[in-house]
Each structure stands twice: as C-alpha cells, then as structure tokens.
Write a protein that holds these residues in place. Structure first.
Motif, short mmCIF file in Angstrom:
data_model
loop_
_atom_site.label_atom_id
_atom_site.label_comp_id
_atom_site.label_asym_id
_atom_site.label_seq_id
_atom_site.Cartn_x
_atom_site.Cartn_y
_atom_site.Cartn_z
N ASP A 158 -0.14 49.30 54.44
CA ASP A 158 -0.66 50.30 55.38
C ASP A 158 0.28 50.32 56.59
O ASP A 158 0.17 49.50 57.50
N ARG A 159 1.21 51.27 56.57
CA ARG A 159 2.23 51.29 57.62
C ARG A 159 1.66 51.70 58.97
O ARG A 159 2.16 51.29 60.01
N SER A 160 0.63 52.51 58.96
CA SER A 160 0.05 52.94 60.23
C SER A 160 -0.66 51.79 60.94
O SER A 160 -0.65 51.71 62.17
N GLU A 161 -1.27 50.89 60.17
CA GLU A 161 -1.97 49.75 60.74
C GLU A 161 -1.10 48.50 60.82
O GLU A 161 -1.45 47.53 61.49
N GLY A 162 0.02 48.50 60.08
CA GLY A 162 0.88 47.33 60.08
C GLY A 162 0.28 46.15 59.36
O GLY A 162 0.41 45.00 59.80
N ILE A 163 -0.37 46.41 58.22
CA ILE A 163 -0.97 45.33 57.44
C ILE A 163 -0.67 45.52 55.96
O ILE A 163 -0.32 46.62 55.51
N ALA A 164 -0.78 44.45 55.21
CA ALA A 164 -0.60 44.49 53.76
C ALA A 164 -1.76 43.78 53.09
O ALA A 164 -2.24 42.75 53.59
N ARG A 165 -2.20 44.34 51.99
CA ARG A 165 -3.23 43.68 51.17
C ARG A 165 -2.52 42.90 50.07
O ARG A 165 -1.80 43.46 49.25
N VAL A 166 -2.73 41.58 50.06
CA VAL A 166 -1.99 40.69 49.17
C VAL A 166 -2.95 40.05 48.18
O VAL A 166 -4.04 39.61 48.55
N THR A 167 -2.55 40.01 46.93
CA THR A 167 -3.33 39.32 45.90
C THR A 167 -2.67 37.98 45.61
O THR A 167 -1.54 37.92 45.12
N GLY A 168 -3.38 36.90 45.93
CA GLY A 168 -2.80 35.57 45.81
C GLY A 168 -3.32 34.80 44.62
O GLY A 168 -3.70 35.38 43.60
N LYS A 169 -3.38 33.49 44.77
CA LYS A 169 -3.83 32.62 43.68
C LYS A 169 -5.28 32.91 43.33
O LYS A 169 -6.09 33.22 44.19
N ARG A 170 -5.55 32.78 42.03
CA ARG A 170 -6.91 33.00 41.52
C ARG A 170 -7.46 34.37 41.91
O ARG A 170 -8.65 34.54 42.15
N GLU A 171 -6.54 35.35 42.00
CA GLU A 171 -6.90 36.75 42.24
C GLU A 171 -7.58 36.96 43.59
O GLU A 171 -8.27 37.97 43.79
N LYS A 172 -7.41 36.06 44.52
CA LYS A 172 -7.99 36.23 45.85
C LYS A 172 -7.11 37.15 46.69
O LYS A 172 -5.89 37.01 46.69
N THR A 173 -7.74 38.09 47.37
CA THR A 173 -6.98 39.02 48.21
C THR A 173 -7.16 38.66 49.68
O THR A 173 -8.18 38.10 50.09
#
Length: 329
Positions: A171-186
């Motif tokens: 999300d470039r307007s908010e300056g954030i990224a949604r990341v999917t990590g270990k064990r499918e946790k976001t």
C-alpha cells in the motif's frame, strides 16, 4: 468389501511414516528448508527404530525416543541438530495423535537441548548505504534487485516473505506492506520512503515482463514468473560484487541489519519484535547483544568514573564476542 487400513501394508511403522510424509509434503505450513530437514530427520528416526526391531508405532515410548536422541549425541551431532530432530519428532507424534495412530510416546516429553548459538552478522550502516545508494541505471533487472533489497532492509523481511509478496500487498499511499510469514501468519510492516521510491520505479518495468495478466507476484523474472528464493540470493551476491563490498551477502543479513539498526536508534524492542514477526521477545533480544563494544566505548567516554583499563575492557569485549547466541530467523 472393506478397504484395508493403510497401516496393514508392509509394517505398520512404515505406513505410519508414509502417512506423515504425505501430510508434511502436501499440507503442513512449514518453510521449504524446514520441511526438507524434518523429512530427513524422520527417515533417520525410522531407520533407527528399524534397527531396534520396532515394527509398530505402539512400540515407541518416551524411553525409546530418549535413547534415539542419546544415539544422535553419541554420533557427534551438536545441540542445534539434536534440537531440530526433537522438534521434528514432536511434529510427527502430534500428527499421529491427530489421525489416531496409537503411540505411547508423548510429544511433550521430548525436551530440546539448548542449541549452540552465535551472533548474527549484521552489515554496518555504511555497508548498506554502499549497497543501496548506487547511481540509477537503466538495467531492468538491476532496478528490480535494488527494489527487493531496499524492501528487505526497509521492513525486515525474510527472503521467503519477499518472494511471496503480491502487488496488492504493498500500500504505497499508506507506506505499509502486508507480509505472510511463518505458519501462514500475516503482519503489517512499515515501508520506508526509499523503498517506496524503488517500488514506483519497478512497477512499470514489471508490466513489461508480465506474460500472464493473472500473475499477482510483485517480483518477476525475465519469463514473467514469480522470483525464487535462490534467484534472490544469487542476485544479492552479484550486486555485492558489483558494488565492491569485499564480502558475500545473504538476504537474511539484510534482515539482521534492519533489526540491529532500528533497535540501536530506537531502543524499542517490542516494536522490532512486531516488525520482524517474532513470536517470542527472547528471539528479538539477540539484537541487544550486537553492539557491546560500541556501548563500552560510549560508557567509558561518558561516565565520570568509567575509566576502564584497556586490558580489562579488551577482556570484557572479547568475552562478549565469544558468547554464542541464537541466530534468529
């Protein structure tokens, strides 16, 4: 006619392991390297049990598994390897419990030894600036590479998390990224201004490489496919050579650099924990040990009664550097 139980073919033990392998390969939410390691550990455990004339899971008790781990230690394995084998065995036992395969051994009875640990190697701020602040070029893949490495350093991403990013995750307007990590946790992580600038440069190039309009991946190769972890590792080493760093780099070192530099500047351990996606604060605390020599120098120069003799100070720093501390992931 009633179908035979899968545990009736060959030996019941073999069939039970085969069920677990199929589940781990197809369904378990483990990183690929961990999955491969666990499969190897299970094969070794199965061979050991076969040598002990075990043919059924219900012959496996806590004593037998402790004997297996003792055998691993006697074979020369270090604590880190034995700890992983303990974890792999717990996963196996819990799966068997889930599908009602009788086995007296308890997953909770297996205790992992403390692993041999060492400090992570975090590149200095100057090294990161040298790597990332090169003049812009028109090489499409180099623009992509610098975008990737800026993102890892900006947001503390694991390389597996980086390659899983889709375009809509940023999300470039908010300056954030949604990341999917270990064990499918976001988790949501902040993205710095320089990283956002690199994303803006990369996205038009991505469109020219795109072959399938349904492909969501943020980072593509020349064939328009999602980039692999191995490709990211190779491209980072190539960039390190091009910028004359005089050292090889692994993507995980950029994550270490993120954690180290943010913690040094802010001192906010809890925030760094959240951004890294660590479940335990103790995993993040590794970064509080990274710059002891700098802290000792600050203390000596700032405290009115802190004129530490050079020989004593050298001994303290040497002992701190020799401490073996876990490499977080």
């Amino acid at each position: 006619m009633e179908e035979p139980s899968p545990l009736s073919s060959q030996t019941a033990l073999h069939a039970a392991f085969e069920c677990a392998r199929a589940w781990l390969t197809e369904s378990a939410t483990l990183a690929p390297k961990t999955q491969a390691a666990y499969l190897g550990d299970w094969q070794q455990l199965q061979s050991h049990l076969h040598d002990q004339d075990v043919i059924k899971p219900d012959q496996i008790d806590d004593r037998r598994l402790r004997g297996y781990l003792a055998h691993c230690r006697e074979s020369g394995l270090d604590n880190r390897s034995i700890a992983r084998k303990s974890s792999a065995t717990r996963w196996l036992l819990r799966y068997w419990q889930k599908i009602h395969i009788a086995c007296p051994a308890s997953p909770d009875a297996l205790k992992s030894p403390k692993a041999a640990k060492k400090l992570p190697d975090a590149p200095a701020i100057e090294t990161m600036n040298q790597l990332l602040d090169q003049p812009m070029v028109e090489d499409e893949l180099l623009i992509r590479d610098r975008c990737m490495f800026e993102l890892i350093y900006s947001s503390g991403l694991r390389v597996a998390e980086l390659v899983r990013l889709d375009v809509h995750d940023i999300d470039r307007s908010e300056g954030i990224a949604r990341v999917t990590g270990k064990r499918e946790k976001t988790r949501l992580v902040p993205v710095g201004g320089k990283a956002l600038d690199r994303v803006a440069l990369w996205l038009p190039i991505r469109k020219t490489l795109l072959k399938d309009t349904t492909e969501p991946a943020l980072f593509l190769n020349r064939r328009g496919q999602r980039l692999t972890i191995r490709s990211v590792q190779m491209r980072l080493n190539r960039l390190a050579q091009q910028t004359h760093l005089g050292q090889t780099l692994h993507p995980h070192q950029l994550r270490h650099a993120f954690a180290t530099h943010v913690l040094e500047s802010s001192g906010d351990l809890r925030a760094v924990q959240e951004m890294l996606g660590h479940e335990s604060l103790s995993t993040t605390q590794i970064y509080t040990h990274l710059d002891f020599q700098r802290l000792a120098q600050v203390y000596e120069s700032a405290h009115p009664r802190a004129h530490i003799k050079k020989q004593v100070k050298s001994t303290i720093v040497s002992e701190q550097n020799e401490r073996k501390i876990e490499i977080p992931d």
